[in-house]
Scaffold this motif. Structure first.
Motif, short mmCIF file in Angstrom:
data_model
loop_
_atom_site.label_atom_id
_atom_site.label_comp_id
_atom_site.label_asym_id
_atom_site.label_seq_id
_atom_site.Cartn_x
_atom_site.Cartn_y
_atom_site.Cartn_z
N ASP A 336 0.84 -1.20 0.00
CA ASP A 336 0.00 0.00 0.00
C ASP A 336 0.87 1.25 0.00
N TYR A 337 1.98 1.19 0.75
CA TYR A 337 2.88 2.33 0.76
C TYR A 337 3.57 2.49 -0.60
N LEU A 338 3.96 1.37 -1.24
CA LEU A 338 4.64 1.46 -2.53
C LEU A 338 3.71 1.98 -3.62
N ALA A 339 2.44 1.63 -3.56
CA ALA A 339 1.49 2.03 -4.61
C ALA A 339 0.88 3.39 -4.35
N ILE A 382 -8.83 -10.70 8.81
CA ILE A 382 -8.71 -9.31 8.39
C ILE A 382 -9.55 -9.09 7.13
N VAL A 383 -10.25 -7.98 7.07
CA VAL A 383 -11.01 -7.59 5.88
C VAL A 383 -10.45 -6.25 5.42
N THR A 384 -9.77 -6.26 4.26
CA THR A 384 -9.10 -5.05 3.79
C THR A 384 -9.05 -5.01 2.28
N ASN A 385 -8.83 -3.78 1.75
CA ASN A 385 -8.59 -3.59 0.32
C ASN A 385 -7.32 -2.78 0.09
N LYS A 386 -6.49 -2.69 1.13
CA LYS A 386 -5.25 -1.93 1.04
C LYS A 386 -4.17 -2.81 0.42
N GLY A 387 -3.47 -2.26 -0.58
CA GLY A 387 -2.40 -3.02 -1.19
C GLY A 387 -2.09 -2.55 -2.59
N MET A 388 -1.63 -3.52 -3.39
CA MET A 388 -1.20 -3.20 -4.74
C MET A 388 -1.54 -4.37 -5.65
N SER A 389 -1.94 -4.06 -6.88
CA SER A 389 -2.24 -5.07 -7.88
C SER A 389 -1.31 -4.90 -9.07
N ALA A 390 -0.71 -6.01 -9.51
CA ALA A 390 0.22 -5.97 -10.64
C ALA A 390 -0.29 -6.93 -11.71
N LEU A 391 -0.36 -6.42 -12.94
CA LEU A 391 -0.84 -7.21 -14.07
C LEU A 391 0.28 -7.35 -15.10
N PHE A 392 0.47 -8.57 -15.60
CA PHE A 392 1.51 -8.85 -16.57
C PHE A 392 0.89 -9.63 -17.73
N SER A 411 15.65 -7.89 -25.98
CA SER A 411 14.82 -6.81 -26.50
C SER A 411 13.42 -7.29 -26.90
N PHE A 412 13.31 -8.57 -27.19
CA PHE A 412 12.01 -9.08 -27.61
C PHE A 412 10.99 -9.06 -26.46
N PHE A 413 11.48 -8.88 -25.20
CA PHE A 413 10.55 -8.83 -24.07
C PHE A 413 10.01 -7.43 -23.80
N LYS A 414 10.54 -6.43 -24.45
CA LYS A 414 10.22 -5.06 -24.04
C LYS A 414 8.92 -4.55 -24.65
N SER A 415 8.82 -4.56 -25.95
CA SER A 415 7.70 -3.87 -26.59
C SER A 415 6.33 -4.50 -26.32
N PRO A 416 6.17 -5.82 -26.35
CA PRO A 416 4.82 -6.32 -26.25
C PRO A 416 4.32 -6.54 -24.82
N ILE A 417 5.11 -6.18 -23.80
CA ILE A 417 4.70 -6.43 -22.42
C ILE A 417 3.72 -5.36 -21.99
N THR A 418 2.60 -5.81 -21.41
CA THR A 418 1.62 -4.91 -20.85
C THR A 418 1.61 -5.12 -19.34
N LYS A 419 1.84 -4.07 -18.59
CA LYS A 419 1.86 -4.18 -17.13
C LYS A 419 1.20 -2.96 -16.54
N SER A 420 0.61 -3.15 -15.39
CA SER A 420 -0.05 -2.04 -14.70
C SER A 420 0.02 -2.29 -13.20
N ILE A 421 0.10 -1.22 -12.47
CA ILE A 421 0.13 -1.28 -11.01
C ILE A 421 -0.97 -0.39 -10.49
N SER A 422 -1.79 -0.93 -9.64
CA SER A 422 -2.93 -0.19 -9.13
C SER A 422 -2.96 -0.29 -7.62
N GLY A 423 -3.41 0.78 -6.99
CA GLY A 423 -3.57 0.78 -5.54
C GLY A 423 -4.97 0.44 -5.10
N THR A 424 -5.82 0.08 -6.02
CA THR A 424 -7.20 -0.26 -5.70
C THR A 424 -7.39 -1.77 -5.83
#
Length: 541
Positions: A336-339, A382-392, A411-424
């Motif tokens: 949660d702190y990182l995101a 514990i019931v929480t929604n605090k944290g981080m979500s990472a998609l690859f 280099s073949f790993f760079k262009s087609p990678i889709t990633k996202s980080i969310s705090g929700t």
């Protein structure tokens, strides 16, 4: 005239005989008294009083001894005292120290005379048989001895102890730790593919920090307050990827597709708890209630990948199509702190959970102890929604995959990678990994010189893919406070051999251990694929 001389002669003979008998009797009494005086402890007062009377009798002049005896009574009157004196042995005088005294002087009556006094008053000694019986009776009586009373060990009314323990280990089954200290890190993928276990490539870490304060009453009741932080991190790649890098993929030439799963997990928590423990010679139990919060928690994301042949329009295979995707939801205050750059102690205290740990101990014999329990039984999750979500997500084709990896071109790993980080994140219930534990302590020599402790733990919550903990601990305690143990086992999928030296006394405790570790049991003996350390200290009274 002759008749008168005969009568006078008989009277003289009787007087001489009586006088000789008195002298003999007095001499015998003197011998007896002399032997009595030679005995240890001497004679008693009543015997000393009787001695002068016997001496007076011996010293009595002959004119005081009755002489009016007839000639025919001389033999009878003279033999009675002599017989008494001859038949009375001197041994009874030796028993004077046990209270046996001679009987008073008795007059021996003359049966053949009418109202005539006896020849002499003599002393009769008690027979020896009665004295021996008295002696045997007193000897047979039990002798009372003053033996020291056995002191029972009193229970210590109160004691307390405070301290800390820090431990950690990192491990893998790919490379040796010593390889990282070389000028260049060289990896032989062909050899690595041959040596790697079927489950693939593993890497992980374990850590634990425990600070505590406890007090014990009457050596039976213990209350312990503690703050702990513990956790484990683990990741796994299938062996098929390693085989592809090392040997290529002959299956792509026939149009086959290879699929696999990427595994990982994170469990890191802090807690504050209180424990009560009861200890008895034959049984015991403990219960710990803890309030916990997640530092970082991630369930297995189960990422997937696939490798399939890439063909041209003419059906010629010219490369590989690689697809990979995964989503990791990491809960806790650290992600949660990182995101979101958000960190609040108050939120951690408000959004914690509660669990219970129970342990029971049973001692059926003096050399066997059976233990069992359950760790982290959830009471309030514990019931929480605090944290981080990472998609690859990755989807692309590569013509010369092995050549690119060998040359270091990624280099073949760079262009087609889709990633996202969310705090929700979606709201989730979080519980610590719950395990059922069983174990035993065996003391073959019924002391602490050798203790064998096998143990097993079976996870029931957050154990995907499933695993089992187990191990054997060989311990020896000597000099009352010193000890050493070797602990071999698998904990959180990590094989570990730990050697520890410890001091355990009321006033001071100390633990220092080092371990080698790896996810591959064979590599723990052949390659230094992981290391661990443990240190603890405490004071008390």
């Amino acid at each position: 005239m002759k008749k008168k001389y005969l009568i006078v002669l008989c009277i003289v003979i009787g007087i001489v005989t009586a006088f000789g008998q008195d002298a003999t009797s007095a001499a015998t009494d003197s011998e007896i008294l002399t032997e009595q005086g030679a005995m240890p402890g001497g004679v008693k007062a009543d015997e000393a009083t009787a001695q002068p009377s016997r001496e007076n009798e011996a010293a009595m002049p002959e004119n005081e001894i009755p002489a009016a005896v007839s000639a025919d009574d001389n033999s009878s009157a003279a033999q009675s005292p002599a017989a008494s004196s001859e038949n009375a042995p001197a041994e009874p005088a030796a028993h004077a120290d046990i209270g046996v005294t001679e009987s008073p002087a008795l007059s021996v009556p003359n049966a053949n005379t009418n109202n005539k006094p006896s020849a002499a008053a003599e002393t009769v000694i008690v027979p020896e048989q009665g004295n021996k019986a008295q002696e045997q009776k007193e000897v047979s009586q039990p002798v009372e001895m003053n033996e020291p009373t056995q002191r029972t060990k009193k229970a210590r009314p109160f004691s307390l102890h405070t301290g800390f323990v820090v431990s950690g280990a990192v491990a893998n089954n790919i490379v040796s730790v010593l390889d990282f200290f070389q000028p260049e890190l060289l990896i032989d993928f062909n050899q690595l593919s041959r040596d790697t276990i079927k489950s693939g490539v593993h890497a992980g870490a374990i850590f634990n920090v425990d600070t505590f304060f406890r007090f014990t009453v009457l050596e039976k009741h213990t209350v312990k307050f503690s703050i702990t932080a513990n956790g484990d991190v683990w990741g796994n790649l299938p062996k098929s990827l390693l085989d592809l890098v090392a040997n290529g993929n002959p299956a792509t030439a026939t149009g086959e597709t290879i699929k696999g799963t990427l595994n990982a997990k994170i469990n890191a928590f802090v807690d504050a708890g209180i424990m009560y423990q009861f200890n008895n010679p034959s049984y015991g139990f403990s219960a710990r209630v803890a309030y916990f919060a997640p530092v970082a928690y991630m369930e297995n994301p189960s990422g997937t990948y696939s490798l399939s042949p890439h063909t041209t329009t003419g059906g010629v295979v010219d490369g590989i199509t690689l697809k990979a995707e995964g989503k990791a939801d990491i809960y806790g205050c650290l992600p949660d702190y990182l995101a979101n750059r958000n960190f609040s102690i108050l939120d951690i205290l408000k959004n914690g959970g509660v669990d219970l740990s129970l342990t029971g101990v049973f001692r059926p014999t003096g050399w066997v102890t059976i233990t069992g329990g359950i760790d982290y039984l959830p009471i309030m999750p514990i019931v929480t929604n605090k944290g981080m979500s990472a998609l690859f997500n990755y989807d692309d084709s590569v013509t010369n995959l092995l050549d690119n990896i060998a040359s270091g071109d990624f280099s073949f790993f760079k262009s087609p990678i889709t990633k996202s980080i969310s705090g929700t994140l979606n709201e989730k219930k979080i519980m610590r990994p719950c395990k059922i534990q069983i174990g035993a302590d065996f003391r073959p020599f019924q002391n602490d010189y050798l203790i064998l402790s096998p143990s097993f733990a079976f996870p029931v919550i957050n154990a995907k893919p499933y695993y089992v903990d187990g191990g054997l601990k060989i311990e020896s305690r000597f000099a009352k406070v010193l000890g050493v143990y070797l602990d071999t086992g698998c904990i959180e999928r990590v094989w570990r051999h730990e050697l520890c030296l410890f001091i355990a006394s009321r006033g001071f405790t100390f633990n220092l251990a080092a371990s080698v570790a790896s996810q591959d049991f064979r590599r723990t003996f052949t390659t230094l694929s992981g290391v661990g350390i443990k240190f603890g200290a405490g004071i008390g009274f």
